[in-house]
Design a protein around this motif. Sequence first.
Motif, PDB file in Angstrom:
ATOM      1  N   GLU A  15      18.085  34.592  45.116  1.00 22.83           N
ATOM      2  CA  GLU A  15      18.781  34.959  43.888  1.00 22.83           C
ATOM      3  C   GLU A  15      18.527  36.433  43.551  1.00 22.83           C
ATOM      4  OE1 GLU A  15      18.785  32.127  40.864  1.00 22.83           O
ATOM      5  OE2 GLU A  15      19.458  33.549  39.318  1.00 22.83           O
ATOM      6  N   TYR A  18      20.625  38.574  45.858  1.00 17.83           N
ATOM      7  CA  TYR A  18      22.021  38.440  45.417  1.00 17.83           C
ATOM      8  C   TYR A  18      22.301  39.300  44.182  1.00 17.83           C
ATOM      9  CZ  TYR A  18      25.036  36.129  41.934  1.00 17.83           C
ATOM     10  OH  TYR A  18      25.900  35.872  40.907  1.00 17.83           O
ATOM     11  N   GLN A  19      21.357  39.227  43.197  1.00 15.50           N
ATOM     12  CA  GLN A  19      21.528  40.000  41.966  1.00 15.50           C
ATOM     13  C   GLN A  19      21.517  41.503  42.252  1.00 15.50           C
ATOM     14  OE1 GLN A  19      22.512  39.273  39.168  1.00 15.50           O
ATOM     15  NE2 GLN A  19      21.950  37.175  38.607  1.00 15.50           N
ATOM     16  N   LYS A  22      24.737  42.581  43.982  1.00 11.48           N
ATOM     17  CA  LYS A  22      25.833  42.481  43.028  1.00 11.48           C
ATOM     18  C   LYS A  22      25.817  43.659  42.051  1.00 11.48           C
ATOM     19  CE  LYS A  22      27.399  39.387  39.367  1.00 11.48           C
ATOM     20  NZ  LYS A  22      27.269  38.028  38.827  1.00 11.48           N
ATOM     21  N   ILE A  26      28.699  46.466  41.459  1.00 13.47           N
ATOM     22  CA  ILE A  26      29.348  46.670  40.162  1.00 13.47           C
ATOM     23  C   ILE A  26      29.212  48.122  39.692  1.00 13.47           C
ATOM     24  CG2 ILE A  26      29.191  46.080  37.684  1.00 13.47           C
ATOM     25  CD1 ILE A  26      28.697  43.179  38.569  1.00 13.47           C
ATOM     26  N   GLN A  59      26.651  33.461  48.368  1.00 12.01           N
ATOM     27  CA  GLN A  59      26.951  33.487  46.931  1.00 12.01           C
ATOM     28  C   GLN A  59      27.850  34.683  46.608  1.00 12.01           C
ATOM     29  OE1 GLN A  59      25.732  31.101  44.771  1.00 12.01           O
ATOM     30  NE2 GLN A  59      26.892  31.982  43.059  1.00 12.01           N
ATOM     31  N   CYS A  62      31.325  33.955  47.814  1.00 11.79           N
ATOM     32  CA  CYS A  62      31.968  32.962  46.969  1.00 11.79           C
ATOM     33  C   CYS A  62      32.445  33.585  45.664  1.00 11.79           C
ATOM     34  CB  CYS A  62      30.992  31.836  46.709  1.00 11.79           C
ATOM     35  SG  CYS A  62      31.714  30.569  45.735  1.00 11.79           S
ATOM     36  N   GLU A  63      31.667  34.512  45.120  1.00 12.32           N
ATOM     37  CA  GLU A  63      32.058  35.145  43.863  1.00 12.32           C
ATOM     38  C   GLU A  63      33.004  36.316  44.090  1.00 12.32           C
ATOM     39  OE1 GLU A  63      28.747  35.985  41.315  1.00 12.32           O
ATOM     40  OE2 GLU A  63      27.841  34.027  41.687  1.00 12.32           O
ATOM     41  N   GLY A  64      33.246  36.653  45.356  1.00 15.48           N
ATOM     42  CA  GLY A  64      34.260  37.659  45.650  1.00 15.48           C
ATOM     43  C   GLY A  64      33.757  39.086  45.694  1.00 15.48           C
ATOM     44  N   TYR A  65      32.428  39.294  45.695  1.00 16.79           N
ATOM     45  CA  TYR A  65      31.910  40.662  45.759  1.00 16.79           C
ATOM     46  C   TYR A  65      31.823  41.175  47.202  1.00 16.79           C
ATOM     47  CZ  TYR A  65      30.875  40.228  40.863  1.00 16.79           C
ATOM     48  OH  TYR A  65      31.015  40.061  39.516  1.00 16.79           O
ATOM     49  N   SER A  78      36.903  44.984  47.466  1.00 20.66           N
ATOM     50  CA  SER A  78      37.510  45.901  46.503  1.00 20.66           C
ATOM     51  C   SER A  78      37.534  45.238  45.131  1.00 20.66           C
ATOM     52  CB  SER A  78      38.939  46.231  46.953  1.00 20.66           C
ATOM     53  OG  SER A  78      39.780  46.341  45.836  1.00 20.66           O
ATOM     54  N   LEU A  79      37.086  45.949  44.124  1.00 17.48           N
ATOM     55  CA  LEU A  79      37.122  45.408  42.755  1.00 17.48           C
ATOM     56  C   LEU A  79      38.059  46.264  41.926  1.00 17.48           C
ATOM     57  CD1 LEU A  79      33.335  44.663  42.154  1.00 17.48           C
ATOM     58  CD2 LEU A  79      35.091  43.112  42.956  1.00 17.48           C
ATOM     59  N   SER A  80      39.199  46.591  42.492  1.00 21.69           N
ATOM     60  CA  SER A  80      40.090  47.567  41.866  1.00 21.69           C
ATOM     61  C   SER A  80      40.442  47.230  40.417  1.00 21.69           C
ATOM     62  CB  SER A  80      41.380  47.677  42.680  1.00 21.69           C
ATOM     63  OG  SER A  80      42.017  46.410  42.707  1.00 21.69           O
ATOM     64  N   GLY A  81      40.544  45.951  40.088  1.00 18.58           N
ATOM     65  CA  GLY A  81      40.931  45.577  38.716  1.00 18.58           C
ATOM     66  C   GLY A  81      39.838  45.880  37.717  1.00 18.58           C
ATOM     67  N   MET A  82      38.641  46.181  38.250  1.00 18.77           N
ATOM     68  CA  MET A  82      37.493  46.310  37.368  1.00 18.77           C
ATOM     69  C   MET A  82      37.413  47.672  36.719  1.00 18.77           C
ATOM     70  SD  MET A  82      33.579  45.941  38.415  1.00 18.77           S
ATOM     71  CE  MET A  82      32.502  47.037  37.525  1.00 18.77           C
TER      72      MET A  82
ATOM     73  N   PRO B 253      37.689  34.987  42.685  1.00 17.86           N
ATOM     74  CA  PRO B 253      36.734  36.019  43.085  1.00 17.86           C
ATOM     75  C   PRO B 253      36.633  37.133  42.034  1.00 17.86           C
ATOM     76  CG  PRO B 253      38.756  36.235  44.343  1.00 17.86           C
ATOM     77  CD  PRO B 253      38.930  35.032  43.466  1.00 17.86           C
ATOM     78  N   TYR B 258      38.091  40.501  37.083  1.00 20.13           N
ATOM     79  CA  TYR B 258      38.220  41.748  36.329  1.00 20.13           C
ATOM     80  C   TYR B 258      39.674  42.038  36.008  1.00 20.13           C
ATOM     81  CZ  TYR B 258      33.268  42.534  37.089  1.00 20.13           C
ATOM     82  OH  TYR B 258      31.903  42.409  37.079  1.00 20.13           O
ATOM     83  N   GLU B 259      40.557  41.680  36.913  1.00 12.79           N
ATOM     84  CA  GLU B 259      41.991  41.875  36.640  1.00 12.79           C
ATOM     85  C   GLU B 259      42.445  41.031  35.449  1.00 12.79           C
ATOM     86  OE1 GLU B 259      43.338  42.769  41.282  1.00 12.79           O
ATOM     87  OE2 GLU B 259      43.902  40.881  40.308  1.00 12.79           O
TER      88      GLU B 259
END
Lengths: 463, 463
Positions: A15, A18-19, A22, A26, A59, A62-65, A78-82, B253, B258-259
Amino acid sequence: MLTYDITKAKGSIYEYIYQCIKSDIICAKLATGEKLPSKRTMAKNHGISTITIQNAYDQLICEGYVISVPKKGYYVASLSGMTKMKKETNISYHIDVPKENHAGSIDLSDNRTDTERFPFSVWARMVRNVLSEKTPELMEVSPTGGSMRLREAIAGHLKSFRGLLVDPNQIVVGAGTEYLYGLIIQLLGAEKTYCIENPGYKKLSRIYAGHHISCRYANLDEMGITCSGLEATRANVAHICPNHHFPTGITMPAKRRYEVLSWASAQSGRYIIEDDYDSEFRLNGRPIPTLFSIDESETVIYMNTFAKSLTPTIRISYMVLPVHLANLFYRTLSFYACTVSNFEQFTLAEFINEGYFEKHINRMRLYYIRKREKLMEAIGKSRLHSLCEIIENDSGLHFLLQLHTNQSDHDVQMALEAKGIHVAALSEYYFVQSDKEHYFIMNYSNFKLEEASQVFDEIASVI
Amino acid sequence: MLTYDITKAKGSIYEYIYQCIKSDIICAKLATGEKLPSKRTMAKNHGISTITIQNAYDQLICEGYVISVPKKGYYVASLSGMTKMKKETNISYHIDVPKENHAGSIDLSDNRTDTERFPFSVWARMVRNVLSEKTPELMEVSPTGGSMRLREAIAGHLKSFRGLLVDPNQIVVGAGTEYLYGLIIQLLGAEKTYCIENPGYKKLSRIYAGHHISCRYANLDEMGITCSGLEATRANVAHICPNHHFPTGITMPAKRRYEVLSWASAQSGRYIIEDDYDSEFRLNGRPIPTLFSIDESETVIYMNTFAKSLTPTIRISYMVLPVHLANLFYRTLSFYACTVSNFEQFTLAEFINEGYFEKHINRMRLYYIRKREKLMEAIGKSRLHSLCEIIENDSGLHFLLQLHTNQSDHDVQMALEAKGIHVAALSEYYFVQSDKEHYFIMNYSNFKLEEASQVFDEIASVI
């Protein structure tokens, strides 16, 4: 090389890893598309097992990171929406929880029944019986209208206590009358116009408003709601308390009952909601027969609650639908789960079936009769005696006090408030302007007798 | 002279006399305006006490059948409104109670959790503790959002299990999520348009329709609901299951999360209802972090229920409101009583606080993991093995079975139905037409392992 100080891990190492990854993704320390170390390298580097890294990566995937590309490895997604969302300036951090009304003062506006007199030990015994009996149905989801056991018990009670003969399938059990009003609104359709009594129970108009339902008011005369008033509102549904109106205490006489029923049957789609909220506590004689029992056109929905007759901390109410509405209910709303837990339904059924409910009602009625007598005595002995008229209609847990004063209701209330006495005026229960000044409601179900003479003297001193 | 045969009285004589006179008035044997015998004459005539007659007359007066004219006597009241209402021809006397679905058959569409594994004896112990402790608050009406004891316990659980830091005052406890949806509709206003996922939970659209709320659908891609789909509906409120979508099992994900959050914060008045109905049963790894926890614009309402994690026979759900909505809730809806009884609220609080809830969840998760493994084994060994694909997303209490067949979903279902096997197709969960044929939902929470090989062989034989 990606390295984290695993001695800082507070929980499991997987964990922690993972944290860390992550957070780095972010805050963009790990950029989109960047390749992560292989599981083996990462494990070796931290001196931990590959399984631990596998779990952390899984993990993150699964969470998409993180994305896993077969035969290639792990990449930062890619976290483009963020777009880091800025806190808006109008966001509040303080929660304004409403205070319990009039705490510490003497509250004559509180119409809840006395919970100290709830038959706690008998109820606890019923609970234990239900738990030890543990019938299979106890763990089966009850039908939408409530468990048959409870509905049969209620039907039996209605027969012996109210002279009402109903099929248990006409009964719908729910977590409070307010919830059942919501079901009725859904059942009858949002295009209906409702009419409530003026004066009347203020919460009703808020509930209808909350449901965005058109709601009108009809005035009362000495027999209750008037049919001309009803007609004038062009309402389809009349929500009334014919057996003991709150707060005036009016009991609708037979003549008006037949008139109201004939209003309902004059046009199809008209209904009456008969709110029988405190029929159990009519202080003298038999309970007044219900509108439901003399209705031959299937226009009356009967409603009652155990919140008044037992305790408001148990949330069980019920309505009795005319047959065609029961069918409509099963056709259109049976997808709803019953809102009362089986444990409570079975406990109440046992409580009724074993005769404890009737005993409790009889005991409470006697208790309230004595309480009322003592209150009348206290008024008779107090200085208020010559300054007021007592208006009571032989029923319910309150009476009206007409004060001989020239002060406005508001002034009287403010003066009493300053002395720690909270009292409601009849004029507050009018939805449209009224000239009914100087009438005050004395709810005595929760009122302590030993405070009576003090309170009546205070009222006398104020007016 | 008015005389009744009092030997026919079954209950009290006063009631018998009252009933006789009332019947005679209703059937007009006693006409309007007719004078009744005096109490004394009537008493003498029947050989009973005046008090008995007095009680009967009082009841008749109270109900409006008789009028008392001071110094003159008792007269039959006018019942002019009483036009004997003819029964309408369209009145039905038969109640059509819906049958329990698929009783006696193997029902793979049943997604309720296994009630046999409810920790009954621990729960019963908590109930007994609460009853014997009998704190004063147990008999006090709990605040509209629920008792503080339970809300604090839930906040503690959310912190340790979900990493969510919330003020207990943000939590609103209610008798089932369906009831809470109704509260949200009232809170956000009826003019909002809601968007639900296509495919999705069918009951949702019925609930919004029941409340006469405009409800649209947005399609999913492999990451869950799409923002373009959301935009196209012009909805203000998105009701979604990002952590484990039903029935596809999709976990949204991070990128999409975020989107979606940025969709919500792009316009004021937009909200997301995050339905986290089975997060407790994610089979591997940690539960997926909530949308609520990464929302910085106060747009997410988090919802969960104990109906899934404990038993559907207990009706306790809750929602966590962003601070400004919590304030709106207290300002506008705090007149509602909480719909869950104190006994159950206190029992659940104790159950959580003593650590039994976490233990139960962990035990159930293990149980479901093993069950799923055995099911996979059974499919591997069955003739179905080569005729299907298993689609599972590592979470929840169901998986999808894609069948290699040319038959329509309906034909497959009918053929299975004939063998006593009820199974739901993914295509049934679409609100708008879909080409997703041949996917079937295997809810295994209530499925008996010993029936597995038979069921899979039957499915194979049908396709």
